[in-house]
Design a protein around this motif. Structure first.
Motif, PDB file in Angstrom:
ATOM      1  N   PHE A  34      29.761  35.110  39.999  1.00 16.93           N
ATOM      2  CA  PHE A  34      27.746  35.446  39.540  1.00 16.93           C
ATOM      3  C   PHE A  34      26.324  34.881  39.889  1.00 16.93           C
ATOM      4  CE2 PHE A  34      31.484  33.629  36.628  1.00 16.93           C
ATOM      5  CZ  PHE A  34      30.917  34.120  35.276  1.00 16.93           C
ATOM      6  N   GLU A  35      25.599  35.803  39.705  1.00 15.36           N
ATOM      7  CA  GLU A  35      24.675  35.973  40.861  1.00 15.36           C
ATOM      8  C   GLU A  35      23.551  35.370  40.174  1.00 15.36           C
ATOM      9  OE1 GLU A  35      22.831  35.478  43.923  1.00 15.36           O
ATOM     10  OE2 GLU A  35      24.057  35.771  44.143  1.00 15.36           O
ATOM     11  N   ASP A  36      22.984  33.927  39.836  1.00 12.47           N
ATOM     12  CA  ASP A  36      21.466  34.119  39.126  1.00 12.47           C
ATOM     13  C   ASP A  36      21.721  33.675  37.605  1.00 12.47           C
ATOM     14  OD1 ASP A  36      20.315  33.228  41.977  1.00 12.47           O
ATOM     15  OD2 ASP A  36      19.627  35.631  41.619  1.00 12.47           O
ATOM     16  N   GLY A  37      23.520  33.572  37.156  1.00 15.96           N
ATOM     17  CA  GLY A  37      23.788  33.393  35.975  1.00 15.96           C
ATOM     18  C   GLY A  37      24.667  34.720  35.127  1.00 15.96           C
ATOM     19  N   GLN A  38      24.331  35.384  35.959  1.00 16.38           N
ATOM     20  CA  GLN A  38      24.943  36.856  35.683  1.00 16.38           C
ATOM     21  C   GLN A  38      26.620  37.351  36.293  1.00 16.38           C
ATOM     22  OE1 GLN A  38      23.126  38.758  33.142  1.00 16.38           O
ATOM     23  NE2 GLN A  38      22.066  36.586  32.569  1.00 16.38           N
ATOM     24  N   LEU A  39      26.743  38.226  35.139  1.00 15.60           N
ATOM     25  CA  LEU A  39      28.458  37.998  36.553  1.00 15.60           C
ATOM     26  C   LEU A  39      28.482  39.864  37.229  1.00 15.60           C
ATOM     27  CD1 LEU A  39      31.238  37.792  36.494  1.00 15.60           C
ATOM     28  CD2 LEU A  39      31.816  39.046  34.199  1.00 15.60           C
ATOM     29  N   THR A  40      28.607  39.404  38.304  1.00 15.81           N
ATOM     30  CA  THR A  40      28.041  40.767  38.906  1.00 15.81           C
ATOM     31  C   THR A  40      29.286  41.214  39.732  1.00 15.81           C
ATOM     32  OG1 THR A  40      28.324  39.022  40.951  1.00 15.81           O
ATOM     33  CG2 THR A  40      25.881  39.610  39.880  1.00 15.81           C
ATOM     34  N   GLY A  41      30.716  40.695  39.735  1.00 13.23           N
ATOM     35  CA  GLY A  41      32.163  41.229  40.369  1.00 13.23           C
ATOM     36  C   GLY A  41      33.168  40.416  40.246  1.00 13.23           C
ATOM     37  N   LEU A  42      33.974  41.096  40.334  1.00 13.46           N
ATOM     38  CA  LEU A  42      35.230  39.698  40.343  1.00 13.46           C
ATOM     39  C   LEU A  42      36.918  40.121  41.870  1.00 13.46           C
ATOM     40  CD1 LEU A  42      37.007  41.589  37.134  1.00 13.46           C
ATOM     41  CD2 LEU A  42      36.448  39.233  37.284  1.00 13.46           C
ATOM     42  N   ASP A  43      37.177  39.005  42.017  1.00 12.11           N
ATOM     43  CA  ASP A  43      37.883  39.112  43.467  1.00 12.11           C
ATOM     44  C   ASP A  43      39.725  39.157  42.666  1.00 12.11           C
ATOM     45  OD1 ASP A  43      39.118  38.282  45.478  1.00 12.11           O
ATOM     46  OD2 ASP A  43      37.771  37.624  46.516  1.00 12.11           O
ATOM     47  N   TYR A  44      40.213  39.760  42.344  1.00 16.97           N
ATOM     48  CA  TYR A  44      41.381  40.035  41.927  1.00 16.97           C
ATOM     49  C   TYR A  44      42.263  41.233  42.552  1.00 16.97           C
ATOM     50  CZ  TYR A  44      44.668  40.798  37.324  1.00 16.97           C
ATOM     51  OH  TYR A  44      45.384  40.879  36.490  1.00 16.97           O
ATOM     52  N   SER A  45      43.328  40.678  42.689  1.00 20.10           N
ATOM     53  CA  SER A  45      44.755  41.271  43.298  1.00 20.10           C
ATOM     54  C   SER A  45      45.816  41.541  42.982  1.00 20.10           C
ATOM     55  CB  SER A  45      44.770  41.837  44.944  1.00 20.10           C
ATOM     56  OG  SER A  45      45.647  42.379  45.466  1.00 20.10           O
ATOM     57  N   VAL A  46      46.100  42.823  42.362  1.00 17.08           N
ATOM     58  CA  VAL A  46      47.871  42.917  41.829  1.00 17.08           C
ATOM     59  C   VAL A  46      48.804  43.159  42.884  1.00 17.08           C
ATOM     60  CG1 VAL A  46      49.364  43.364  39.940  1.00 17.08           C
ATOM     61  CG2 VAL A  46      47.046  42.304  39.052  1.00 17.08           C
ATOM     62  N   SER A  47      50.104  42.955  42.975  1.00 17.18           N
ATOM     63  CA  SER A  47      50.920  43.684  43.592  1.00 17.18           C
ATOM     64  C   SER A  47      52.004  44.835  42.696  1.00 17.18           C
ATOM     65  CB  SER A  47      52.070  43.443  44.696  1.00 17.18           C
ATOM     66  OG  SER A  47      50.605  43.173  45.641  1.00 17.18           O
ATOM     67  N   ILE A  48      51.238  45.752  42.191  1.00 20.58           N
ATOM     68  CA  ILE A  48      52.203  46.580  41.040  1.00 20.58           C
ATOM     69  C   ILE A  48      53.744  46.866  41.270  1.00 20.58           C
ATOM     70  CG2 ILE A  48      52.861  47.993  39.538  1.00 20.58           C
ATOM     71  CD1 ILE A  48      50.144  48.741  39.421  1.00 20.58           C
ATOM     72  N   THR A  49      53.581  46.856  42.666  1.00 24.71           N
ATOM     73  CA  THR A  49      55.149  46.978  43.650  1.00 24.71           C
ATOM     74  C   THR A  49      54.756  46.563  45.306  1.00 24.71           C
ATOM     75  OG1 THR A  49      54.977  49.740  43.944  1.00 24.71           O
ATOM     76  CG2 THR A  49      55.715  48.842  41.988  1.00 24.71           C
ATOM     77  N   PRO A  50      56.084  46.496  45.634  1.00 21.55           N
ATOM     78  CA  PRO A  50      55.742  46.281  46.667  1.00 21.55           C
ATOM     79  C   PRO A  50      54.846  47.396  48.214  1.00 21.55           C
ATOM     80  CG  PRO A  50      58.006  45.930  46.667  1.00 21.55           C
ATOM     81  CD  PRO A  50      57.637  46.452  45.462  1.00 21.55           C
ATOM     82  N   ASP A  51      54.909  48.484  47.585  1.00 21.55           N
ATOM     83  CA  ASP A  51      53.962  49.274  48.048  1.00 21.55           C
ATOM     84  C   ASP A  51      52.756  49.795  47.759  1.00 21.55           C
ATOM     85  OD1 ASP A  51      55.338  50.402  46.824  1.00 21.55           O
ATOM     86  OD2 ASP A  51      55.947  52.139  48.151  1.00 21.55           O
ATOM     87  N   LEU A  52      52.570  49.363  46.332  1.00 20.21           N
ATOM     88  CA  LEU A  52      51.538  49.824  45.615  1.00 20.21           C
ATOM     89  C   LEU A  52      50.401  48.779  44.654  1.00 20.21           C
ATOM     90  CD1 LEU A  52      50.297  53.118  43.886  1.00 20.21           C
ATOM     91  CD2 LEU A  52      52.140  51.600  41.550  1.00 20.21           C
ATOM     92  N   THR A  53      49.086  49.206  45.398  1.00 18.52           N
ATOM     93  CA  THR A  53      48.158  46.867  44.666  1.00 18.52           C
ATOM     94  C   THR A  53      47.276  48.116  44.332  1.00 18.52           C
ATOM     95  OG1 THR A  53      49.580  46.497  46.481  1.00 18.52           O
ATOM     96  CG2 THR A  53      47.105  45.312  46.147  1.00 18.52           C
ATOM     97  N   PHE A  54      46.527  47.303  43.392  1.00 15.57           N
ATOM     98  CA  PHE A  54      45.038  47.639  43.160  1.00 15.57           C
ATOM     99  C   PHE A  54      44.282  46.095  42.939  1.00 15.57           C
ATOM    100  CE2 PHE A  54      46.992  46.021  38.707  1.00 15.57           C
ATOM    101  CZ  PHE A  54      45.514  45.375  37.926  1.00 15.57           C
ATOM    102  N   GLN A  55      43.134  46.313  43.861  1.00 15.39           N
ATOM    103  CA  GLN A  55      42.460  44.753  43.397  1.00 15.39           C
ATOM    104  C   GLN A  55      40.866  45.233  43.328  1.00 15.39           C
ATOM    105  OE1 GLN A  55      43.341  44.304  48.022  1.00 15.39           O
ATOM    106  NE2 GLN A  55      40.999  45.293  48.536  1.00 15.39           N
ATOM    107  N   PHE A  56      40.176  44.222  42.856  1.00 10.61           N
ATOM    108  CA  PHE A  56      38.330  44.409  43.140  1.00 10.61           C
ATOM    109  C   PHE A  56      38.213  43.847  44.271  1.00 10.61           C
ATOM    110  CE2 PHE A  56      40.576  44.335  38.531  1.00 10.61           C
ATOM    111  CZ  PHE A  56      38.962  45.045  37.687  1.00 10.61           C
ATOM    112  N   ARG A  57      37.314  44.518  45.261  1.00 12.70           N
ATOM    113  CA  ARG A  57      37.134  43.755  46.229  1.00 12.70           C
ATOM    114  C   ARG A  57      35.591  43.468  46.272  1.00 12.70           C
ATOM    115  NH1 ARG A  57      36.528  48.507  49.415  1.00 12.70           N
ATOM    116  NH2 ARG A  57      36.535  49.157  47.688  1.00 12.70           N
TER     117      ARG A  57
END
Length: 185
Positions: free
Chosen positions: A107-130
């Motif tokens: 949050f920045e000044d009370g407003q949601l501005t981003g996520l930090d979230y990472s998931v390994s779908i498989t050992p060689d396949l990942t998505f993330q919110f950077r």
């Protein structure tokens, strides 16, 4: 008879008041978000959605603030794809890759501005919110099978927070007492 009615109202008022005060001090919000895949090899042009739910009692509304599952981030879900890149799968905060820490709502000044979230779908396949820098709003999806490295990127858009009604136990207790007194008559 008047005395019984007055005591019923007094009991109900005492029982209901703490619930009203608690509800005024902390609110639960749900915010929908979407991820549009902008570039890369996979899923370009596709849009995926999710939702996070959080309690705002620990937010001051000033500067950069983080919520995690221990400090107000109540739930996170993201509807994306599985290892075959086509089967719909819903990921939650419990799927976050341990090595990345835990999911964070930024949050920045009370407003949601981003996520930090990472998931390994498989050992060689990942998505993330950077979130480097924090609040950048980038989404990354990458594969790494040690012979190729593919990287897709996207952008995140957050909807407006919507209050989530939360039943207060003290209000329910007050209603039970009132019902019991009404039946007793």
């Amino acid at each position: 008879m008047l005395k019984i009615a007055f005591s019923t109202v007094a009991i109900a008022a005492v029982t209901v008041s703490p619930g009203i005060i608690a509800a005024a001090n902390a609110a639960t919000f749900a915010t929908d978000f979407s991820v549009s895949i902008d570039s890369g090899v996979f899923l370009v042009g596709e849009t995926f959605g999710g939702q996070l739910t959080y309690e705002d009692s620990l937010l001051s509304g000033t500067g950069t603030e983080l919520l995690d599952p221990n400090t107000g981030l109540l739930s996170l879900s993201f509807d994306y794809v599985g290892a075959d890149l086509s089967t719909p799968v819903t990921y939650t905060e419990t799927d976050d890759d341990i090595s990345s820490g835990f999911p964070l709502a930024i949050f920045e000044d009370g407003q949601l501005t981003g996520l930090d979230y990472s998931v390994s779908i498989t050992p060689d396949l990942t998505f993330q919110f950077r979130e480097e820098p924090l609040g950048s709003g980038d989404f990354g999806f990458f594969t790494d099978n040690f012979s190729t490295f593919e990287f897709n990127t996207g952008t995140i858009a957050f909807g407006d927070p919507v209050p989530v009604p939360v039943p207060e136990p003290s209000i329910l207790a007050g209603l039970v007492i009132l019902a019991g007194l009404a039946i007793r008559r």
